[in-house]
Scaffold this motif. Structure first.
Motif, short mmCIF file in Angstrom:
data_model
loop_
_atom_site.label_atom_id
_atom_site.label_comp_id
_atom_site.label_asym_id
_atom_site.label_seq_id
_atom_site.Cartn_x
_atom_site.Cartn_y
_atom_site.Cartn_z
N CYS A 1 0.81 -1.22 0.00
CA CYS A 1 0.00 0.00 0.00
C CYS A 1 0.85 1.27 0.00
CB CYS A 1 -0.93 0.01 1.21
SG CYS A 1 -0.08 -0.11 2.79
N ASP A 2 2.19 1.15 0.10
CA ASP A 2 3.02 2.34 0.06
C ASP A 2 2.85 3.02 -1.30
OD1 ASP A 2 5.52 3.90 -0.61
OD2 ASP A 2 5.96 3.42 1.47
N PRO A 3 2.47 4.28 -1.33
CA PRO A 3 2.17 4.93 -2.62
C PRO A 3 3.38 5.03 -3.55
CG PRO A 3 2.17 6.54 -0.83
CD PRO A 3 2.20 5.19 -0.19
N VAL A 4 4.60 5.17 -3.00
CA VAL A 4 5.78 5.25 -3.86
C VAL A 4 6.05 3.90 -4.51
CG1 VAL A 4 8.24 5.74 -3.93
CG2 VAL A 4 6.75 7.10 -2.47
N VAL A 5 5.94 2.84 -3.73
CA VAL A 5 6.13 1.50 -4.28
C VAL A 5 5.05 1.20 -5.30
CG1 VAL A 5 6.22 -0.96 -3.75
CG2 VAL A 5 7.31 0.69 -2.21
N ALA A 6 3.80 1.58 -4.99
CA ALA A 6 2.69 1.35 -5.91
C ALA A 6 2.92 2.08 -7.23
CB ALA A 6 1.38 1.79 -5.27
N ASP A 7 3.43 3.31 -7.15
CA ASP A 7 3.69 4.07 -8.38
C ASP A 7 4.79 3.41 -9.19
OD1 ASP A 7 3.28 6.63 -9.98
OD2 ASP A 7 5.44 6.67 -9.61
N PHE A 8 5.83 2.92 -8.52
CA PHE A 8 6.90 2.24 -9.25
C PHE A 8 6.37 0.97 -9.91
CE2 PHE A 8 10.07 -1.14 -9.45
CZ PHE A 8 10.98 -0.55 -10.32
N LEU A 9 5.55 0.20 -9.20
CA LEU A 9 5.01 -1.03 -9.78
C LEU A 9 4.13 -0.71 -10.99
CD1 LEU A 9 4.16 -3.02 -6.53
CD2 LEU A 9 5.91 -3.59 -8.23
N SER A 10 3.40 0.40 -10.92
CA SER A 10 2.61 0.85 -12.06
C SER A 10 3.53 1.20 -13.23
CB SER A 10 1.76 2.05 -11.67
OG SER A 10 1.09 2.59 -12.79
N LEU A 11 4.61 1.92 -12.94
CA LEU A 11 5.58 2.27 -13.98
C LEU A 11 6.19 1.01 -14.58
CD1 LEU A 11 7.36 4.46 -15.41
CD2 LEU A 11 8.96 4.23 -13.48
N ALA A 12 6.51 0.04 -13.74
CA ALA A 12 7.11 -1.20 -14.22
C ALA A 12 6.16 -1.94 -15.16
CB ALA A 12 7.50 -2.09 -13.04
N ARG A 13 4.88 -1.97 -14.79
CA ARG A 13 3.90 -2.62 -15.67
C ARG A 13 3.77 -1.89 -17.00
NH1 ARG A 13 1.17 -3.17 -10.66
NH2 ARG A 13 0.03 -1.23 -11.04
N ASP A 14 3.73 -0.56 -16.94
CA ASP A 14 3.54 0.24 -18.15
C ASP A 14 4.73 0.12 -19.12
OD1 ASP A 14 1.15 1.07 -17.13
OD2 ASP A 14 1.87 3.03 -16.47
N THR A 15 5.92 -0.15 -18.57
CA THR A 15 7.12 -0.17 -19.40
C THR A 15 7.71 -1.57 -19.59
OG1 THR A 15 8.52 0.25 -17.47
CG2 THR A 15 7.73 2.18 -18.70
N SER A 16 7.00 -2.59 -19.08
CA SER A 16 7.49 -3.97 -19.14
C SER A 16 8.84 -4.12 -18.44
CB SER A 16 7.60 -4.45 -20.60
OG SER A 16 6.35 -4.39 -21.24
N MET A 17 8.99 -3.40 -17.34
CA MET A 17 10.22 -3.45 -16.55
C MET A 17 10.11 -4.56 -15.50
SD MET A 17 11.63 -0.54 -13.93
CE MET A 17 11.32 0.80 -15.09
N ASP A 18 11.19 -5.26 -15.27
CA ASP A 18 11.21 -6.31 -14.26
C ASP A 18 11.45 -5.68 -12.88
OD1 ASP A 18 11.47 -8.53 -12.70
OD2 ASP A 18 13.13 -9.43 -13.82
N PRO A 19 10.47 -5.75 -11.95
CA PRO A 19 10.67 -5.18 -10.61
C PRO A 19 11.83 -5.83 -9.85
CG PRO A 19 8.34 -5.63 -11.00
CD PRO A 19 9.11 -6.29 -12.12
N ALA A 20 12.25 -7.02 -10.28
CA ALA A 20 13.38 -7.68 -9.61
C ALA A 20 14.66 -6.85 -9.73
CB ALA A 20 13.60 -9.08 -10.19
#
Length: 317
Positions: free
Chosen positions: A77-96
């Motif tokens: 629920c951390d908004p910064v982490v949530a925003d990064f995960l959204s960015l990762a999905r939008d750009t096909s970035m691996d969160p690992a």
């Protein structure tokens, strides 16, 4: 503490305040890409703050590990982490990749005493090389051959940071310059080098900046794999950041006076040179050969690192 970038303006404010070189470079990217880059920068800055602004080492470690868990699970629920995960999905970035970055930052929580060049390069990969890989996703780089060169630019910039911040890091008990380069001097010996130790420190800084130049030159060989507008941005960021090393050389490797800053006039000159004067490498054969060089020997098997298999060059993404 960096707050959640709720708008393009918020993300760019974080970038402008904490990353002036990257803010300058992002102006060449285009509105959408520069916003994504600013969001990535804000996330990385947030991770830095988790380390630097916590009251105790254990609380910082707990915060990093909790963030790492959420990144790998794709929840939280951390908004910064949530925003990064959204960015990762939008750009096909691996969160690992961000988890690797966190591992590198966590290693800074205890006394740092790097001993060899191999350890130094591996550390630089974790805290900066993987950011280069994440930037490839942000810039919509389609050719996987760009990945090793993005790593090289991240490593080069981190080595520059280490040279610039040697005193500040030493004051926190962190010595990133390999001990084998500087007669095993301790971090506290670097805070205010004596006449007896300055020669060793200067020699270590010279080796560090020469190594950074090797990675900067390698990074330049892969620029043609990047979309054109982003090429301009990377050229500017690479050249301006590299200029920090030149300033350190001009000071005869004395970083005791004041923080090294590339002034605005010099930034403009360096940027124009990067855009209009520097040669543009476009020979992929040279890039392929360079990619399997000694620069990546300490990194074999890690994401984005070029390896050789069955007698042919290949890239593990």
């Amino acid at each position: 503490m960096i707050k959640h970038p709720t708008s393009s303006g918020d993300a760019h404010k974080v970038l402008a305040k904490h990353g002036k070189t990257f803010a300058l470079a992002s102006k060449f990217m285009g509105k959408e890409t520069s916003y994504k880059a600013a969001r990535l920068y804000a996330f990385c800055r947030y991770l830095d703050d988790l380390v630097d602004e916590r009251a105790t080492i254990q609380s910082a470690r707990n915060a990093l590990r909790e963030t790492r868990k959420h990144l790998l699970s794709g929840t939280g629920c951390d908004p910064v982490v949530a925003d990064f995960l959204s960015l990762a999905r939008d750009t096909s970035m691996d969160p690992a990749l961000a988890a690797i970055l966190i591992d590198g930052l966590e290693s800074d929580l205890t006394t740092v005493a790097i001993d060899t060049q191999e350890e130094l390069v591996q550390y630089a990969y974790r805290v900066a090389g993987v950011v280069g890989l994440m930037m490839c996703a942000v810039m919509n780089v389609k050719d996987s051959r760009a990945l090793p060169f993005a790593i090289d630019l991240g490593i080069a910039m981190q080595l520059t940071n280490i040279a610039r911040d040697i005193r500040e890091d030493a004051a926190m008990g962190r010595r990133y310059i390999p001990g084998s380069w500087i007669d095993r001097l301790r971090a506290r010996d670097l805070v205010a080098p004596s006449a007896c130790t300055q020669a060793a420190v200067s020699s270590g800084l010279k080796k560090l900046l020469n190594l950074a130049d090797d990675y900067y030159m390698s990074a330049a060989l892969g620029l043609h794999y990047i979309p054109l507008r982003s090429q301009f941005a990377v050229r500017v960021a690479r050249s301006v950041y590299r200029e920090i090393g030149q300033l350190i050389r001009e000071r005869d490797y004395n970083v005791n006076e004041s923080r090294i800053i590339v002034g605005n006039a010099r930034k403009v000159r360096v940027s124009l040179r990067a855009l209009f004067s520097e040669p543009r490498e476009s020979t992929s054969d040279i890039a392929e050969k360079n990619c399997i060089s000694k620069l990546h020997t300490p990194l074999l098997g890690l994401p984005g690192v070029r390896v050789s298999y069955e007698g042919k060059p290949g890239c593990l993404a």
